[in-house]
Each structure stands twice: as C-alpha cells, then as structure tokens.
Design an enzyme around this catalytic site. Structure first.
Site, PDB file in Angstrom:
ATOM      1  CB  THR A 299      -0.867   0.089   1.277  1.00 10.86           C
ATOM      2  OG1 THR A 299      -0.022   0.455   2.385  1.00 10.86           O
ATOM      3  CG2 THR A 299      -1.572  -1.219   1.588  1.00 10.86           C
ATOM      4  CG  ASP A 300       1.782   5.768  -1.105  1.00 11.43           C
ATOM      5  OD1 ASP A 300       2.657   5.820  -0.217  1.00 11.43           O
ATOM      6  OD2 ASP A 300       1.751   6.587  -2.051  1.00 11.43           O
TER       7      ASP A 300
END
Ligand code: BGC
Length: 753
Positions: A299-300
C-alpha cells in the site's frame, strides 16, 4: 561496531530447519517456514511500520534505534518491515540497521529478517554523502536510457550495504498533467519513454551484481493512473475510460513488470469512483491476473486508513482492512500504529479473512526475503563505505544532468557565452542548492539549504568556478518599483554586463505540499524578468522547477531559455557547462510545455482535442498541439545543427506477421560535436478507436563529430508498434495506412490483411 561478514552469520534457532537451508528450493523453504508460523506472526509479516515507531524521538530524521520499542514490535508483534529515515551519515545507518537486524534475525523466535523500505528516489537520496542524480523528469529529457540505468545501478551500489534492500522507486506514473505536484517524479508524458526509462532503472538497480552478497528490490509506483487527476492536486480523483487506461497508463508498468520489478506500490487515490486500495478489479484482476505481476504489492502511506477518513468507503479501520486485503494487498505501510495487526486478527477470528488468504501474501513476502538472500545475509556491512559518493559515480550524475538540460530558445546564438567579462545573476534559484534537487532529497520535502554538502554548487558558484577570470555577481535587489534614479543606476549596471542570467523557478516540494492553482510562474518572478530584460544586454532565463511553469508572457523578452528542471547535485555545474559551451546541450522535452493556463493537451492527443470553430472560415479547424504548447514534446536545441535525410522503408506494405525496417540518415552539419536523440513517431490514420495524432515508438541517442553521418533504423513490428489495446486490454491491429515521422521527414506505409 565491527562489521559482520554475512558468511559467518548463523541464524537462530533450530539450525536444522529446512527454511534455513540455503541450498533448498525457495518454494520449499517458504512452505516450511509458513508451517511454523502462528497467524499473528504471519500478520506481522504483512505490516510495515515507520521509523518513528522505533527511534527515540518522533522525528523522521532521527536514525537511531530505540531497542526497547523495536524489540517489542518485532518480538511481540512480529513486524516484518520498517521504512523511512532521512539523509544521515553511512556509519549511522549502519549502526541503526545492524541493531535492528539483530533483533529480528538473531533474537526473534523464527529469525525472519526485516526488510527495510526507503525512498532513494534519485540516487541514495536518504543517505548523506551519496551521489545525487537528476530527478526523473530530467532523466527522461536525456532520451538516453543509460542515465536511468546508472541512477538505479549507483543507488544500489551506494546503499545496499547499509541494509536498504527495498527501494520505493521508480515512479512510472505518466507526467500527463503539468500541474500535478509530483510531475517531476515522472519520466514525462509518453508511455513508451516511461517504459524504456523505467525498465532501464529496474535492470540497473536490481541487476547490480557488485553489491553481492546483497540483492535489492525496486518498486514500481503508484499503480495506476495516480498522475492523472483533473485538478493536478495530489491524491484527487481520476476519471478515465478503460481503453485510455490500457493504452497510456499501463505500458510503463507492464514494461517494468516484464523487466522483473519485485514490488508494486498502489495509487492512494480513486479511479472512476473506486479507491485503488479497495479495488479487486485493479489490484488482483488487472495487475496480477492480466498483467502477470507475481511480486509483492504494498500500500502507499496509511492508505488503509485513508479508505476511512479520506475516501469514506469504510466505516472503520477494520472494514477498510477487509476491503484492502480483499482487493489484494500484501504489505500494509500502516505505518504509525498496530491497528492493522489488531484488525487482521479479528477478521481472521471472525472467519472473514482466511488463513489461506493471509498465506498467499506471506508467501510472496517470504519469497522476496529469500530471493534477496536476507536469511543468509541479513546484516549491513561497513567495510566498503568508500563506495559512497565516488568521483566515478559523481561523473555519471554530471553526465546525466548535462544531457537533461533543455535549450529551448537561443536567439542570435547568445549562448554559448565565451570569454565574458561580466555576468549578472538574478532570481530565487541563483544561490540555492535545494531548488536544483527538489523533493525527496536528504528529506521528504527536500533538505534545508545548510544540510547540502559544501562541494555542491549553486548556479552562481558553478559559474564562478567555471569562468574564473570573469566578474560574476548576484543581484539580490531588482528595483522593479524603485525610484527613477535607482532604476537608472540599476540599468547602467546591467548595460555593462555581457549576460544577464535569471534563475527562476520553484522551491522543493512533493505530494500535496506542491499543490498549486495556477501553473504560471509567480508574478514577482515574471515582473523581474520583464524588468531586467528591458536592458539591451542579452538575457538568459534558466527554469529550475519540477514542472513547466508558464513563461508565455516573458518568453519574447529573453534571448535564451534553458529548462533545467531538477538536475540534482551536479545540476549547477551542468548548467554552467552548457552556458559556457563546454557541453553541447542535447536534452529534449519529455512533455509538452503549455502556453496557456486554460487549455492544454499532451502531444499524443486525439485529433478532436484541438478542434474549434473558426467564424472567418465558418468551419471547424484543427488547432494543432503546436498552438496550445509553447514548446513541443521532443523540442530541444543544440549548438550544432543536425540534418535528417533519406527516410526510407524496406517495404511500404506489411502484413501482421511481417516486420519492415525504416532507416534515416543523420548528419552533423555544424562545427562542433553534438548528441542527438532521434525520435520516431507513428500515426495510425484510421482506427477503430480514435487514434492519437502521433505516438513515439522508438528513440535512440547518437553522438556525432562535425561532418559525421550515421544511419539509424527502426524495426516496425506490427504487434509492438502498430497494435493498441481495446477497453479490455486486448490488442487491436487496424489494417490501413500509417505514417512514420522522424524530425520533419515522413513516409506512408500500409498494413494489409
Ligand atoms: C508516497 C510514496 C512513498 C511513501 C513512503 C508516500 O506518501 O506517496 O511515494 O514511497 O510515502 O515514503
């Protein structure tokens, strides 16, 4: 602390375990280890926490280990990955990583090594003393993949020993909206250029064998179409049709996947109303099943959290976790709490997320750790720190910077400037080191001026260094609104100079910090440029910026214009070398430089993008991109002249299963040696889907001595160069007429059934 040679490292405990046998198959090792892990240990492997969770302060710049917190997170919560930091000396990174490694590899129950994630975006930019390359928008301007390869290679060379094994680069988002706050992190607006540059970075970074026994993983980010929000503001919604998604945004990701990139980071934003982190269609359907990516998806920053309070598609963190895991993420950059671990455990206990699903991700993460050799070589080493910032590496960065600077205007050949007596330098970037490097340099938003090494030049100091016998002065006060007498004195000072150089531009920024509402260069700078160029002394405008700030109103006032972009630590020297003529400029625009605030198209726009109704002609007229752009994609001047001739095709017809070869002759007809990027464009004249007016399909950079000639060629394989995807990503080939263009030459050919 003495360095620990990895060969002497014996993992703990149960040295007989299959997973610890380096001669066993990775798959068997992974399964053996998975069998031994508790569910909470598995969840820990899916978690990445920020450095501020394990340092003594809450300051990102503090690269020191708080053993107590780290021990608790690794031993009680089995955290498998950490990230971040800032540029501290190599010895400090070594100490930090050495201590962290010991807690995981030696003192934890199963000895699973930590994998450390970092944003070494343009060189090892979170490491003091390292070599800093130009940012990606500049690398793209070189149209020379060697520089992207070198950036990756040198980054690995200078940081792998310190335990930085997972780099969050390259960005392969397309720079299609010049307002976008992360425009400079891209390889520009063209998918083919982005693919080739991204691939070269990945091959250079992951393929560096000099870093043995270590190996490193690159990350392609941010999947998908992150860069295309209408407003240009970071992480704002993207609306895009699926055909355009496949045709433009996918190819650079596909390119780096084919080149073996080991991880992919997701787009924090939403596409067509669905946040990417909650989209099984994009993460699993498209990325994994259709594009064949089998590495780790991360994920960011806090993007599970953002599903709750930013996108509002989940009521709470637990539901958001469910959505993201269901979409297909493997590692959650949580990064500031244990919320994910708690949520995952509950979801597992409630039977909503199965152990099989968790195993799928953990299998990929452990495979990455085994593939990188982290079980055998977990410790950093400090016996070859002299690899960091070597002269050889610095020269690679200088060469990249030189080829990345684009000369866009040079009226009456005012440049190069030979043997000047007096140069006056103005503008906000004249004495700044940080402006030349941009964000992700020493620190997230670009380090403060005093943190930059002494030996890094500003434009002023580089010019002084270069022209040692010239009087070079920086003028801080420009009396735009001054008294008449003050203005008169100012202008008589200007009249005595040989050249006025105005270093315009932007201060560093990245992400939402760089959001703007107007692409125009700030008015104080425009006023100053207009004012100084009233003098009869030639004026050169140097744009030091992460995006093409509009200069339409002043471009007529200056004699020369250099788009310097963000050329990095060697950038000022590169600019001075170009101004003086020591280096012949060869950069070309990897994007279209807008002319107006209200209308902008990329070079590969659709024909109907530029239609308007002309009342005089009483007709629709195609207004070409050349009328909406101040400077065109691919534009860039040289101090020599290149002549293109004899564009030929081996045949003017081909079938789907045939390849034809195009050739062109290039001659340097000027007086000095120069480099030229030869760009080959194709136009599909009639398509089932509307076709771009032209598309870059091939490029190559050559260096020619005066009078020298080269023959360049381009193999046209219909499946590679003429096909394009439909809205499901299935390739289409349109039989019919195509046009091939190189510089001002063009030739037609036909694809026949
Ligand atoms: C950025 C990513 C970066 C990550 C870790 C995020 O805010 O969008 O590009 O890799 O932070 O620093």
């Amino acid at each position: 602390m003495p360095f620990l040679m990895s060969a002497t490292f014996t993992p703990n405990p149960a040295s007989q375990a299959l997973y610890q046998d380096q001669n066993a198959d990775t798959e068997d090792r992974v399964e053996d280890l998975l069998d031994r892990m508790t569910i909470y240990e598995k969840i820990g492997q899916m978690t990445q926490l920020n450095i501020t969770m394990i340092n003594p302060t809450d300051d990102q710049a503090d690269v020191e280990l708080n053993e107590e917190s780290a021990r608790e997170l690794i031993h009680q919560h089995h955290i498998g990955s950490f990230l971040n930091g800032e540029a501290v000396p190599p010895s400090q990174w070594f100490e930090f990583m050495d201590g962290l490694t010991r807690l995981a590899s030696e003192e934890s129950r199963l000895g699973i090594p930590i994998i450390y994630g970092i944003d070494h975006i343009h060189g090892a930019s979170y490491l003091a003393e390292s070599t800093i390359f130009p940012q990606k928008i500049n690398l793209a301007a070189t149209f020379n993949t060697e520089h992207s390869f070198n950036t990756g290679w040198v980054t690995a060379y200078e940081s792998a020993d310190l335990g930085h094994h997972w780099n969050f680069a390259p960005v392969v988002d397309l720079g299609v909206n010049p307002l976008w706050a992360r425009f400079w992190e891209t390889y520009g607006e063209d998918p083919h250029l982005g693919s080739r540059m991204g691939e070269a970075y990945v091959v250079g970074y992951q393929g560096n064998e000099e870093i043995a026994p270590f190996k490193v993983a690159a990350t392609a980010k941010h999947f998908l179409a992150y860069s295309d929000p209408h407003s240009g503001w970071d992480r704002t919604p993207v609306q895009i049709g699926s055909q355009a998604l496949h045709e433009f945004h996918l190819p650079p990701f596909q390119g780096v996947i084919n080149a073996g990139v080991k991880s992919v980071m997701l787009n924090s934003g939403e596409i067509n109303g669905v946040p990417v982190h909650a989209s099984p269609e994009i993460v699993t359907g498209l990325l994994r099943e259709q594009m064949g990516f089998n590495g780790v998806v991360i994920t960011d920053w806090d993007d599970i959290g953002k599903l709750v309070d930013f996108h509002r598609v989940a009521e709470n963190y637990k539901e958001a976790t469910y959505l993201a895991v269901n979409a297909g993420i493997d590692v959650n950059m949580t990064p500031l709490s244990l919320e994910f671990n708690e949520a995952m455990l509950e979801l597992y206990e409630e039977g909503r997320i199965s152990e099989e699903r968790i195993d799928e991700s953990v299998r990929r993460i452990l495979t990455l750790k085994f593939d990188l050799g982290l079980f055998e070589n977990p410790y950093p080493r400090n016996d070859r720190l002299d690899r960091i910032g070597t002269e050889e590496n610095r020269l690679k960065a200088l060469k990249a910077a030189e080829e990345s600077i684009i000369l866009l205007k040079n009226e009456e050949s005012v440049l190069p400037l030979t043997e000047p007596q007096n140069i006056l330098v103005f503008g906000p970037s004249a004495e700044s080191k940080r402006n030349l490097s941009g964000g992700w340099t020493l620190a997230w938003q670009g380090g403060e001026e005093e943190r930059f090494p002494d030996e890094v030049h500003t434009i002023h100091s580089a010019l002084k260094n270069h022209y040692s016998d010239t009087d070079i002065e920086v003028i801080h006060e420009i009396p735009v609104d001054g008294e008449e007498s003050e203005q008169q004195a100012f202008f008589s000072r200007l009249e005595r100079a040989d050249m006025l150089i105005y270093a315009a531009g932007e201060k560093p920024y990245t992400e939402f910090v760089g959001n703007i509402v107007d692409l125009t260069l700030p008015s104080d700078q425009l006023d100053e440029i207009r004012f100084i160029s009233k003098s009869s002394t030639p004026a050169t405008l140097v744009m030091v910026a992460g995006r093409p700030r509009l200069v339409t109103d002043v471009i007529q006032n200056v004699d020369a214009f250099l788009f310097a972009g963000l050329p990095g630590f060697e950038g000022a020297e590169a600019i001075a070398n170009i101004i003086s003529g020591e280096t012949n400029p060869s950069g070309k625009l990897p994007f279209s430089y807008p002319q107006h605030t209200g209308h902008f198209v990329n070079y590969n726009h659709k024909p109907s993008d530029v239609y308007f109704f002309d009342t005089d002609e009483a007709n629709h007229i195609a207004q070409g991109a050349e009328n909406t752009s101040l400077f065109q994609f691919g534009e860039g001047l040289s101090y020599t002249t290149f002549e293109y001739s004899d564009l030929e095709l081996s045949s003017d017809r081909l079938t789907e299963s045939e390849t034809i070869t195009a050739t062109v002759t290039l001659k340097n007809i000027g007086d000095i040696a120069g480099k030229e990027s030869v760009l080959w464009f194709l136009t599909n004249k009639v398509g089932r889907y509307t076709r771009p007016v032209k598309e870059l399909k091939h490029f190559e950079k050559v260096e020619l001595e005066p009078g020298e000639t080269a023959t360049l060629s381009f193999q046209i394989d219909p499946h590679k160069s003429l096909a394009y995807p439909d809205s499901n990503g299935e390739p289409i080939l349109d039989p019919g007429e195509f046009n091939l263009q190189v510089e001002s030459l063009d030739i037609d050919f036909r694809l026949v059934d």
